[in-house]
Design a protein around this motif. Structure first.
Motif, PDB file in Angstrom:
ATOM      1  N   MET A   1       1.025  -0.971   0.041  1.00  0.00           N
ATOM      2  CA  MET A   1      -0.075  -0.052   0.108  1.00  0.00           C
ATOM      3  C   MET A   1       0.741   1.364  -0.043  1.00  0.00           C
ATOM      4  O   MET A   1       1.873   1.366   0.634  1.00  0.00           O
ATOM      5  N   ASP A   2       0.631   2.110  -0.644  1.00  0.00           N
ATOM      6  CA  ASP A   2       1.325   3.523  -0.659  1.00  0.00           C
ATOM      7  C   ASP A   2       0.615   4.377   0.198  1.00  0.00           C
ATOM      8  O   ASP A   2      -0.203   5.243   0.077  1.00  0.00           O
ATOM      9  N   ALA A   3       1.364   4.493   1.744  1.00  0.00           N
ATOM     10  CA  ALA A   3       0.638   5.329   2.554  1.00  0.00           C
ATOM     11  C   ALA A   3       1.121   6.764   2.151  1.00  0.00           C
ATOM     12  O   ALA A   3       0.485   7.600   3.180  1.00  0.00           O
ATOM     13  N   HIS A   4       1.985   7.307   1.318  1.00  0.00           N
ATOM     14  CA  HIS A   4       2.098   8.601   1.138  1.00  0.00           C
ATOM     15  C   HIS A   4       1.449   8.904  -0.203  1.00  0.00           C
ATOM     16  O   HIS A   4       1.820  10.072  -0.769  1.00  0.00           O
ATOM     17  N   LYS A   5       0.334   8.447  -0.369  1.00  0.00           N
ATOM     18  CA  LYS A   5      -0.411   8.887  -1.707  1.00  0.00           C
ATOM     19  C   LYS A   5      -1.063  10.212  -1.435  1.00  0.00           C
ATOM     20  O   LYS A   5      -1.001  11.219  -2.319  1.00  0.00           O
ATOM     21  N   PHE A   6      -1.607  10.767  -0.238  1.00  0.00           N
ATOM     22  CA  PHE A   6      -2.075  11.876   0.034  1.00  0.00           C
ATOM     23  C   PHE A   6      -0.907  12.962   0.897  1.00  0.00           C
ATOM     24  O   PHE A   6      -0.445  12.362   1.825  1.00  0.00           O
ATOM     25  N   PRO A   7      -0.763  14.102   0.348  1.00  0.00           N
ATOM     26  CA  PRO A   7       0.062  14.967   0.975  1.00  0.00           C
ATOM     27  C   PRO A   7      -0.329  15.527   2.269  1.00  0.00           C
ATOM     28  O   PRO A   7      -1.481  15.625   2.629  1.00  0.00           O
ATOM     29  N   LYS A   8       0.706  15.894   3.065  1.00  0.00           N
ATOM     30  CA  LYS A   8       0.425  16.412   4.446  1.00  0.00           C
ATOM     31  C   LYS A   8       0.432  18.037   4.136  1.00  0.00           C
ATOM     32  O   LYS A   8       0.860  18.509   3.281  1.00  0.00           O
ATOM     33  N   PRO A   9      -0.288  18.543   5.327  1.00  0.00           N
ATOM     34  CA  PRO A   9      -0.585  20.026   5.194  1.00  0.00           C
ATOM     35  C   PRO A   9       0.899  20.851   5.072  1.00  0.00           C
ATOM     36  O   PRO A   9       0.641  21.832   4.276  1.00  0.00           O
ATOM     37  N   GLU A  10       2.046  20.614   5.374  1.00  0.00           N
ATOM     38  CA  GLU A  10       3.082  21.336   5.225  1.00  0.00           C
ATOM     39  C   GLU A  10       3.439  21.168   3.459  1.00  0.00           C
ATOM     40  O   GLU A  10       4.340  22.153   3.283  1.00  0.00           O
ATOM     41  N   GLU A  11       2.837  20.253   2.859  1.00  0.00           N
ATOM     42  CA  GLU A  11       3.256  19.987   1.548  1.00  0.00           C
ATOM     43  C   GLU A  11       2.327  20.672   0.494  1.00  0.00           C
ATOM     44  O   GLU A  11       2.336  20.491  -0.697  1.00  0.00           O
ATOM     45  N   PHE A  12       1.202  21.205   1.045  1.00  0.00           N
ATOM     46  CA  PHE A  12       0.169  21.564   0.245  1.00  0.00           C
ATOM     47  C   PHE A  12       0.563  22.792  -0.725  1.00  0.00           C
ATOM     48  O   PHE A  12       0.526  22.633  -1.915  1.00  0.00           O
ATOM     49  N   ASP A  13       1.608  23.689  -0.423  1.00  0.00           N
ATOM     50  CA  ASP A  13       1.695  24.957  -1.074  1.00  0.00           C
ATOM     51  C   ASP A  13       2.807  24.270  -2.178  1.00  0.00           C
ATOM     52  O   ASP A  13       2.757  24.880  -3.561  1.00  0.00           O
ATOM     53  N   SER A  14       3.509  23.247  -2.066  1.00  0.00           N
ATOM     54  CA  SER A  14       4.713  22.825  -3.175  1.00  0.00           C
ATOM     55  C   SER A  14       4.113  21.640  -3.830  1.00  0.00           C
ATOM     56  O   SER A  14       4.684  21.552  -4.733  1.00  0.00           O
ATOM     57  N   ASP A  15       2.993  21.046  -3.438  1.00  0.00           N
ATOM     58  CA  ASP A  15       2.241  19.982  -4.410  1.00  0.00           C
ATOM     59  C   ASP A  15       1.323  20.419  -5.487  1.00  0.00           C
ATOM     60  O   ASP A  15       0.352  21.112  -5.305  1.00  0.00           O
ATOM     61  N   ASP A  16       1.850  19.992  -6.777  1.00  0.00           N
ATOM     62  CA  ASP A  16       0.990  20.522  -7.750  1.00  0.00           C
ATOM     63  C   ASP A  16      -0.450  19.843  -7.897  1.00  0.00           C
ATOM     64  O   ASP A  16      -1.386  20.237  -8.648  1.00  0.00           O
TER      65      ASP A  16
END
Length: 127
Positions: A1-16
């Motif tokens: 399972m890919d547990a890192h599918k959803f970004p964390k809040p600190e990644e919101f601004d840098s995630d396209d």
């Protein structure tokens, strides 16, 4: 399972894959694999699917197939609970989700870690 599918809040601004909805002030994640959109709930710290016609049709067809394969004629169970004030029975909303097709070596911890990103996991005390 890919547990890192959803970004964390600190990644919101840098995630396209994440955008900020101006109307609601909520962050929306678009899954590049299937185009499904999820909205981040700050209160629960989790991603929840955004309802649209496509999602509703997919879920309805999944339940219809499950009912047909089990020989049941209805897509929604008749679940009731008793109101404490009136003593009358009222319909209870079915919020259960059943997961199948997991690899045999999947642990309960892995399932909990993965699905806790989508919301609160509660143990069913009846089963």
């Amino acid at each position: 399972m890919d547990a890192h599918k959803f970004p964390k809040p600190e990644e919101f601004d840098s995630d396209d894959r994440v955008r900020l909805e101006q109307e609601t002030g909520c962050h929306v994640f678009t899954d590049p694999d299937d185009g499904m959109e999820y909205e981040y709930d700050k209160t629960n710290g989790a991603w929840f699917p955004m309802w649209n016609e496509s999602l509703v049709e997919q879920q309805q067809s999944a339940y219809a197939a499950a009912s047909a394969s089990h020989g049941k004629g209805s897509n929604s169970p008749n679940v009731t609970s008793t109101s404490h004030k009136t003593g009358k029975r009222k319909p209870r909303e079915n919020t259960s989700i059943y997961v199948s097709g997991l690899p045999l070596d999947t642990t309960e911890t892995e399932v909990a870690e993965y699905f806790s990103q989508c919301g609160t996991i509660m143990v069913d005390i009846l089963t």
